[in-house]
Design an enzyme around this catalytic site. Structure first.
Site, PDB file in Angstrom:
ATOM      1  N   ASP A 244       0.838  -1.207   0.000  1.00 43.32           N
ATOM      2  CA  ASP A 244       0.000   0.000   0.000  1.00 43.32           C
ATOM      3  C   ASP A 244       0.875   1.260   0.000  1.00 43.32           C
ATOM      4  O   ASP A 244       1.982   1.243  -0.545  1.00 43.32           O
ATOM      5  CB  ASP A 244      -0.979  -0.068   1.182  1.00 43.32           C
ATOM      6  CG  ASP A 244      -0.253  -0.300   2.511  1.00 43.32           C
ATOM      7  OD1 ASP A 244       0.899   0.171   2.651  1.00 43.32           O
ATOM      8  OD2 ASP A 244      -0.830  -0.955   3.400  1.00 43.32           O
ATOM      9  N   SER A 245       0.397   2.330   0.610  1.00 42.41           N
ATOM     10  CA  SER A 245       1.132   3.602   0.570  1.00 42.41           C
ATOM     11  C   SER A 245       2.518   3.492   1.200  1.00 42.41           C
ATOM     12  O   SER A 245       3.436   4.210   0.808  1.00 42.41           O
ATOM     13  CB  SER A 245       0.336   4.697   1.277  1.00 42.41           C
ATOM     14  OG  SER A 245      -0.007   4.299   2.586  1.00 42.41           O
TER      15      SER A 245
END
Lengths: 234, 234
Positions: free
Chosen positions: B11-12
């Site tokens: 993810d981020s």
């Protein structure tokens, strides 16, 4: 969709571009989710040796050509004859010819970068720190000679109508460039890396490669419907 | 030779891993000229959405499987129901099932990474800095819930006999981890990035992926004979 690639082809200044503050890592972040940055930097290499890698790094079949390629050689080609870096020296005419061959590689956009300036005092201090009194008395590189190679790089770019970043001149516009931009008289400090990053991004943007206008490889999470995610991926 | 790839899937926290001090850029530097680090981080994504990307990121034909893949999800799956991040929430049992499907992707080595700990105070301050008085009163993520997801990640790794980095526990071993390792209660500071980098490298080394023992993609410049360079490239 397949994410396009940007290839960074060069010598140690490219190889080290993913160290802290490096221009390669910064470029990967600038084009995050828009393009992959593939580093092909080879410390110590000159353009003569780089030619041996050309068709393996830029294969003619089987893979889409890079969206853009930076070609950043010359620091080793410009090593002086009769000094410690002699083995790396490539005559100026051959340097230009080799660059021309590299620029004919299959890439949609070529960005030539001149060798950076040389801080001879910084090189000497670096040599002393490694070899002490044994250090060479005469410089293995001079700023003047780096400038001669830079000018050939610029001339070639003009002849071939391709983009060129004159980092040799650009860096010398700032007072104190010797210590501000160069860590050992040749390689880049984080500040020097930032100059290269800025110039490369500016060049890429000038031909329309603006990160904010390029598509994401997959939908931004805000465009995914929580109750029906498959829609976003169709 | 073709340089092998390491894929960072997540993810981020993976997407941002090429920012200054990032663990992805550091990994690229650690394996410089030995392996390419390919970042496939998708901010805001949970494991449910990640599944839609799986066969495009890990195609079954046409390209050699990655040498190693880090799988770093859970921070969004663990977003609480009934709070602002509800859309990203994935039930714990499904999280584990999804991770299992991702781990079956074609990679020679999988390294699972648990979600990092959450600093709820840091999250709240971050929300206030963005939305002021409008900020949510109740946390959208809790450290306790992140820990539940972390434990499922660890359990799956044990069941499937694959490597797992318990970054949730690891970070909390250090006093002051909340501000030292997390910039906004969730994402990593350069110090937090350094912890992830260290743990990933340690895991890769434990299975024999030691950078110093891996071959260069092309000869080191010191092995090139200046008068007969072609020899080194045969």
């Amino acid at each position: 969709m397949v994410r396009p690639r940007m290839v960074l082809f060069g010598d140690s200044i490219t190889e080290q571009s993913f160290r802290p503050g490096g221009w390669g890592a910064a470029l990967a972040d600038t084009y995050s989710r828009k393009a992959d940055v593939v580093v092909r930097g080879y410390g110590g290499y000159n353009t003569r040796w780089a030619l041996f890698l050309l068709h393996q790094i830029f294969p003619l079949v089987g893979i889409a050509p890079p969206l853009a390629t930076t070609v950043f050689f010359g620091a080793n080609d410009a090593a002086l004859l009769g000094r410690t870096g002699e083995r790396q020296h490539v005559p100026i005419a051959e340097y230009k010819e080799n660059l021309k061959k590299i620029d004919c590689s299959k890439s949609m956009l070529i960005v030539l970068i001149t060798p950076p300036p040389i801080d001879e005092d910084g090189r000497e201090r670096f040599a002393r720190s490694l070899y002490g009194e044994e250090a060479r008395k005469l410089p293995e590189r001079t700023n003047e000679m780096a400038g001669v190679y830079a000018s050939q790089c610029i001339e070639l770019a003009r002849e071939m109508n391709i983009h060129c970043i004159d980092i040799w001149s650009k860096m010398q516009e700032t007072a104190g460039w010797q210590k501000l931009y160069l860590s050992d008289g040749l390689h880049l400090t984080p500040e020097g890396n930032a100059v290269v990053h800025k110039e490369v991004v500016q060049t890429l943007r000038s031909v329309g490669l603006k990160a904010e206008e390029m598509p994401y490889d997959f939908p931004h999470h805000s465009r995914i419907d929580g109750s029906c995610p498959e829609k976003a991926f169709q």
